[in-house]
Design an enzyme around this catalytic site. Sequence first.
Site, PDB file in Angstrom:
ATOM      1  N   ARG B  51      -5.843  -2.872  -7.171  1.00 29.84           N
ATOM      2  CA  ARG B  51      -4.419  -2.961  -6.851  1.00 29.84           C
ATOM      3  C   ARG B  51      -4.227  -3.628  -5.496  1.00 29.84           C
ATOM      4  O   ARG B  51      -5.152  -3.698  -4.688  1.00 29.84           O
ATOM      5  CB  ARG B  51      -3.791  -1.574  -6.856  1.00 29.84           C
ATOM      6  N   ASP B  53      -1.163  -3.580  -2.290  1.00 30.62           N
ATOM      7  CA  ASP B  53       0.012  -2.820  -1.856  1.00 30.62           C
ATOM      8  C   ASP B  53       1.288  -3.658  -1.843  1.00 30.62           C
ATOM      9  O   ASP B  53       1.232  -4.882  -1.940  1.00 30.62           O
ATOM     10  CB  ASP B  53      -0.229  -2.273  -0.439  1.00 30.62           C
ATOM     11  N   ARG B 198      -6.657  -4.174   6.519  1.00 31.80           N
ATOM     12  CA  ARG B 198      -5.519  -4.105   7.446  1.00 31.80           C
ATOM     13  C   ARG B 198      -5.859  -3.311   8.707  1.00 31.80           C
ATOM     14  O   ARG B 198      -5.351  -3.622   9.785  1.00 31.80           O
ATOM     15  CB  ARG B 198      -4.303  -3.513   6.733  1.00 31.80           C
TER      16      ARG B 198
END
Lengths: 247, 247
Positions: B51, B53, B198
């Site tokens: 996935r 975000d 991140r």
Amino acid sequence: MKRLKATIAYDGSGFAGYQVQPDSRTVQLELMKVLETIHKGKVVQVVASGRTDAKVHATGQVIHFDTELSIPISGWLKALNVLLPEDVRVHSIEEVDTSFHARYHTTGKTYRYKWDRSQIISPFTRSLMVHIKQPLDVEAMKKASQAIIGTHDFSSFCAANTAVVDKIRTVRRLDFEEHGNELHMVIEGTGFLYNMVRIIAGTLAEVGMGRRKAEELKKIVAAADRDAAGITAPAHGLYLENVMYKS
Amino acid sequence: MKRLKATIAYDGSGFAGYQVQPDSRTVQLELMKVLETIHKGKVVQVVASGRTDAKVHATGQVIHFDTELSIPISGWLKALNVLLPEDVRVHSIEEVDTSFHARYHTTGKTYRYKWDRSQIISPFTRSLMVHIKQPLDVEAMKKASQAIIGTHDFSSFCAANTAVVDKIRTVRRLDFEEHGNELHMVIEGTGFLYNMVRIIAGTLAEVGMGRRKAEELKKIVAAADRDAAGITAPAHGLYLENVMYKS
């Protein structure tokens, strides 16, 4: 009273155009709202070099407004960019003579029109360039563009419903730039009729796609008839890049 | 039954992420809606490499799905790109062995993180890059990144609420690229923990801004504690660029 001149950029994607109109998000309204906040509720008129249509972008739109406030120039730049939404940015601001007028005193403008020639449209630039998948004959487009350069009656390249009477304009420069898959048309002139750059871009793109011959352009200009030219290219490929004034 | 593998790109700006969730626009849902249309109402499951975000982009996400239809490959590419919204594009599609699995068979992934170092944020790329106005010491960031490369327990660089037990991962490559005002971090590894790229980007940006020393990175890795590392950099700077499989 001071008059301030600012150069601004905006992503036209989220706007119904530059000029204020009822129930629409416009660049002018965003500027006026911010200036009203800075002036503690007092309405401040903003004058631009000219309007831009919905979805049309600007990298060098010029505006002016008057103020009684004694904020230093660097403070203006900061305050405006803090208060404005991120899709409008002020790039520079300066004090000018109170006789300066952003619309009446222009001596020329430069527009850029961007095509994306990728095989598959990029999801990242779909609102910033016009996708044309089929190969473009850039040499034919350059050849055709020679008929546009100079002083002409541009009636063929003006939206039919325009009230303007004098349709004589001068195109000083019309260049093509290739940046990888991007093809840009850069056009500079004394002034432009309504939709003029987009009709020129649409007509030259038709030449690039082989739907018209480069030689036709002279006849199209001479016809002084909107029906003689090609389609109005989509708004989201267009950028107001530079506004010129007497220095 | 055929299994098809597709490489897709998407602009994450308009999505609540890749994976289907109630009442949200997601990439997976757009893909499933289109496949359902092509399969005349039959639900088709789509499996991605992983996935992404909300707001995270992809230039090389990989998916697979199964079909009974006998559409040629070029027809699939065309049909999907005609039916999908423009912020999702299929770049390539191929038939693979039915044992291929887009998630389980990955051998590595490459992510790119983009910063815009312009003095004034660009209205055109504000959802595509993270703006950092203050100067970044790229040499210090490169030096700090050396502590990340290799096989480590990456607990310091994993969102604290993750259920994953084994937090050992291998970062094979971590490079910086400068393209004018843009600074890109390119990171390749065997796999990544939740928010790992991140948090690495956020921590290295803090080094670049002088808020942390490059030398601290070794200690941060060794701490195996999320609180030791820096902030989670914003989602909209992140791109899933490439997914690797055993060839």
